[in-house]
Write a protein that holds these residues in place. Structure first.
Motif, PDB file in Angstrom:
ATOM      1  N   VAL A   1      34.979  39.724  55.168  1.00 22.28           N
ATOM      2  CA  VAL A   1      33.892  40.166  54.284  1.00 22.28           C
ATOM      3  C   VAL A   1      33.412  41.552  54.703  1.00 22.28           C
ATOM      4  O   VAL A   1      33.206  42.444  53.866  1.00 22.28           O
ATOM      5  N   LEU A   2      33.230  41.769  56.007  1.00 21.75           N
ATOM      6  CA  LEU A   2      32.784  43.076  56.496  1.00 21.75           C
ATOM      7  C   LEU A   2      33.788  44.171  56.150  1.00 21.75           C
ATOM      8  O   LEU A   2      33.410  45.255  55.675  1.00 21.75           O
ATOM      9  N   TYR A   3      35.065  43.912  56.391  1.00 15.78           N
ATOM     10  CA  TYR A   3      36.089  44.919  56.092  1.00 15.78           C
ATOM     11  C   TYR A   3      36.191  45.164  54.589  1.00 15.78           C
ATOM     12  O   TYR A   3      36.411  46.305  54.153  1.00 15.78           O
ATOM     13  N   HIS A   4      36.032  44.121  53.796  1.00 11.32           N
ATOM     14  CA  HIS A   4      36.059  44.281  52.343  1.00 11.32           C
ATOM     15  C   HIS A   4      34.922  45.187  51.880  1.00 11.32           C
ATOM     16  O   HIS A   4      35.125  46.091  51.069  1.00 11.32           O
ATOM     17  N   LEU A   5      33.715  44.942  52.411  1.00  9.17           N
ATOM     18  CA  LEU A   5      32.567  45.756  52.008  1.00  9.17           C
ATOM     19  C   LEU A   5      32.668  47.174  52.545  1.00  9.17           C
ATOM     20  O   LEU A   5      32.087  48.099  51.971  1.00  9.17           O
ATOM     21  N   ALA A   6      33.404  47.367  53.630  1.00  7.11           N
ATOM     22  CA  ALA A   6      33.627  48.725  54.139  1.00  7.11           C
ATOM     23  C   ALA A   6      34.535  49.503  53.204  1.00  7.11           C
ATOM     24  O   ALA A   6      34.410  50.729  53.074  1.00  7.11           O
ATOM     25  N   ALA A   7      35.432  48.789  52.530  1.00  7.00           N
ATOM     26  CA  ALA A   7      36.381  49.452  51.622  1.00  7.00           C
ATOM     27  C   ALA A   7      35.810  49.631  50.225  1.00  7.00           C
ATOM     28  O   ALA A   7      36.228  50.540  49.493  1.00  7.00           O
ATOM     29  N   ILE A   8      34.858  48.778  49.845  1.00 10.34           N
ATOM     30  CA  ILE A   8      34.274  48.821  48.500  1.00 10.34           C
ATOM     31  C   ILE A   8      32.765  48.994  48.626  1.00 10.34           C
ATOM     32  O   ILE A   8      32.107  48.247  49.335  1.00 10.34           O
ATOM     33  N   ASP A   9      32.215  49.942  47.932  1.00 12.13           N
ATOM     34  CA  ASP A   9      30.777  50.221  48.021  1.00 12.13           C
ATOM     35  C   ASP A   9      29.999  49.239  47.160  1.00 12.13           C
ATOM     36  O   ASP A   9      29.551  49.547  46.059  1.00 12.13           O
ATOM     37  N   GLY A  10      29.845  48.023  47.691  1.00 14.01           N
ATOM     38  CA  GLY A  10      29.073  47.007  46.984  1.00 14.01           C
ATOM     39  C   GLY A  10      29.951  46.052  46.206  1.00 14.01           C
ATOM     40  O   GLY A  10      30.814  46.481  45.432  1.00 14.01           O
ATOM     41  N   ASP A  11      29.728  44.749  46.402  1.00 15.57           N
ATOM     42  CA  ASP A  11      30.496  43.748  45.674  1.00 15.57           C
ATOM     43  C   ASP A  11      29.728  42.437  45.690  1.00 15.57           C
ATOM     44  O   ASP A  11      28.889  42.195  46.562  1.00 15.57           O
ATOM     45  N   GLY A  12      30.016  41.585  44.719  1.00  9.61           N
ATOM     46  CA  GLY A  12      29.404  40.270  44.645  1.00  9.61           C
ATOM     47  C   GLY A  12      30.219  39.239  45.387  1.00  9.61           C
ATOM     48  O   GLY A  12      31.419  39.432  45.630  1.00  9.61           O
ATOM     49  N   SER A  13      29.603  38.122  45.727  1.00  6.89           N
ATOM     50  CA  SER A  13      30.292  37.110  46.521  1.00  6.89           C
ATOM     51  C   SER A  13      31.453  36.478  45.763  1.00  6.89           C
ATOM     52  O   SER A  13      32.498  36.180  46.353  1.00  6.89           O
ATOM     53  N   ARG A  14      31.312  36.297  44.470  1.00  7.60           N
ATOM     54  CA  ARG A  14      32.393  35.679  43.703  1.00  7.60           C
ATOM     55  C   ARG A  14      33.597  36.606  43.609  1.00  7.60           C
ATOM     56  O   ARG A  14      34.751  36.173  43.718  1.00  7.60           O
ATOM     57  N   SER A  15      33.332  37.889  43.409  1.00  4.97           N
ATOM     58  CA  SER A  15      34.421  38.866  43.374  1.00  4.97           C
ATOM     59  C   SER A  15      35.121  38.932  44.727  1.00  4.97           C
ATOM     60  O   SER A  15      36.358  38.994  44.806  1.00  4.97           O
ATOM     61  N   MET A  16      34.332  38.915  45.811  1.00  2.00           N
ATOM     62  CA  MET A  16      34.922  38.934  47.149  1.00  2.00           C
ATOM     63  C   MET A  16      35.789  37.704  47.384  1.00  2.00           C
ATOM     64  O   MET A  16      36.875  37.799  47.961  1.00  2.00           O
ATOM     65  N   ALA A  17      35.308  36.541  46.942  1.00  2.00           N
ATOM     66  CA  ALA A  17      36.074  35.313  47.139  1.00  2.00           C
ATOM     67  C   ALA A  17      37.439  35.423  46.467  1.00  2.00           C
ATOM     68  O   ALA A  17      38.456  34.993  47.025  1.00  2.00           O
ATOM     69  N   GLY A  18      37.473  36.027  45.272  1.00  2.00           N
ATOM     70  CA  GLY A  18      38.748  36.208  44.588  1.00  2.00           C
ATOM     71  C   GLY A  18      39.663  37.153  45.336  1.00  2.00           C
ATOM     72  O   GLY A  18      40.854  36.879  45.523  1.00  2.00           O
ATOM     73  N   ASP A  19      39.127  38.274  45.783  1.00  2.00           N
ATOM     74  CA  ASP A  19      39.942  39.265  46.496  1.00  2.00           C
ATOM     75  C   ASP A  19      40.430  38.739  47.839  1.00  2.00           C
ATOM     76  O   ASP A  19      41.525  39.111  48.297  1.00  2.00           O
ATOM     77  N   LEU A  20      39.627  37.907  48.483  1.00  2.00           N
ATOM     78  CA  LEU A  20      39.979  37.402  49.814  1.00  2.00           C
ATOM     79  C   LEU A  20      40.687  36.050  49.764  1.00  2.00           C
ATOM     80  O   LEU A  20      41.013  35.498  50.810  1.00  2.00           O
ATOM     81  N   ASP A  21      40.916  35.540  48.539  1.00  2.00           N
ATOM     82  CA  ASP A  21      41.564  34.237  48.369  1.00  2.00           C
ATOM     83  C   ASP A  21      40.829  33.184  49.194  1.00  2.00           C
ATOM     84  O   ASP A  21      41.414  32.469  50.007  1.00  2.00           O
TER      85      ASP A  21
END
Length: 272
Positions: free
Chosen positions: A107-127
């Motif tokens: 989650v931390l690395y994802h948010l470092a790469a994307i300037d802001g995201d929702g939890s549902r979108s993150m769940a999809g990207d992170l499987d």
């Protein structure tokens, strides 16, 4: 749940506030006990109080305790949490504010790469399971590593400076070593790869009895930190893969191998 300094300070602030407003809290409790209301179902009373520094905070009081007992319980809980945090910091160091789950690091690395995201979108990207991602976001917000913008739709999370500081720490050798010391499963996977050569998540999960999704998150987090890399060759030689020795293995999966720095860290851990 990750213990945070903010939670400890909140409990102590509430306790101090109750003691400085003891008469008002006592009167509110006595009045609530003589009146009907849904507070009887919860056996709790919500009350707004002014802190010693002049701020207004909401406190939830135990209806069955006196004002002084409500305050004392908070002091005792704060002391328990502080002791737990000190024990955690002794092992985890700068990683203490992060939940001890590879997914939380993703989650931390994802948010470092994307300037802001929702939890549902993150769940999809992170499987990953959405509820687990949402829980990690809540804990990371409590730890001060992630900020939340509830005015956005959906609720948006962003990395804070403290969160970036954790990732900067993980970029150094000390951070990588701390991660392996602190998280058991990634350390087990790293040792397996270092001794046995390339392996892929499904085989790792089956042989170690771990959930496949968890193993995938372990490998992805370790790759982000720089502890493992994806094996690039199309054919794995038998001399490279000691886990399942064959003359050659045609690569049909994503295989991982440890990096040189990981191999050195593991040797140091064994010698310690």
């Amino acid at each position: 749940m990750v213990v945070s300094r903010a939670e400890i300070e909140r409990l102590r602030t509430e306790a101090d506030t109750i003691f400085t407003r003891l008469e008002r809290v006592t009167a509110a409790l006595e009045r609530a006990r003589s009146e009907a209301g849904d507070h009887w179902d919860r056996r709790e009373l919500d009350l707004d109080l002014e802190t010693p520094t002049g701020e207004t905070i909401g406190v939830t009081l135990d209806l069955d305790c006196s004002a002084a007992e409500n305050a004392q319980k908070r002091y005792e809980r704060a002391s328990e949490l502080e002791s737990a945090l000190e024990r955690r910091e002794a092992v985890a160091g700068k990683l203490a504010p992060v939940p001890a789950e590879p997914l939380a690091y993703l989650v931390l690395y994802h948010l470092a790469a994307i300037d802001g995201d929702g939890s549902r979108s993150m769940a999809g990207d992170l499987d990953a399971d959405h509820d687990r991602v949402a829980d990690h976001c809540t804990e990371l917000v409590s730890s001060g590593l992630v900020a939340v913008d509830r005015e956005q739709t959906p609720t948006t999370y962003r990395l804070t400076d403290d969160g970036r500081g954790v990732l900067d720490f993980l970029a150094d050798r000390d951070g990588k070593e701390t991660f392996l010391r602190w998280l058991d499963d990634p350390r087990t996977l790293a040792r397996r790869l270092s001794r046995g050569g390339p392996d892929y998540p499904r085989m790792t999960a089956a042989e170690l009895g771990l959930e496949l999704a968890h193993v995938r998150h372990c490998y992805r987090a370790m790759e982000a930190i720089g502890l493992v890399r994806i094996y690039e060759g199309s054919i794995i030689k038998g001399t490279e893969r000691k886990l399942k020795p064959k003359t050659e293995t045609h690569r049909k999966h994503t295989y991982y191998v440890t990096t040189d720095v990981t191999d050195r860290i593991l040797r140091d851990l064994e010698d310690a």
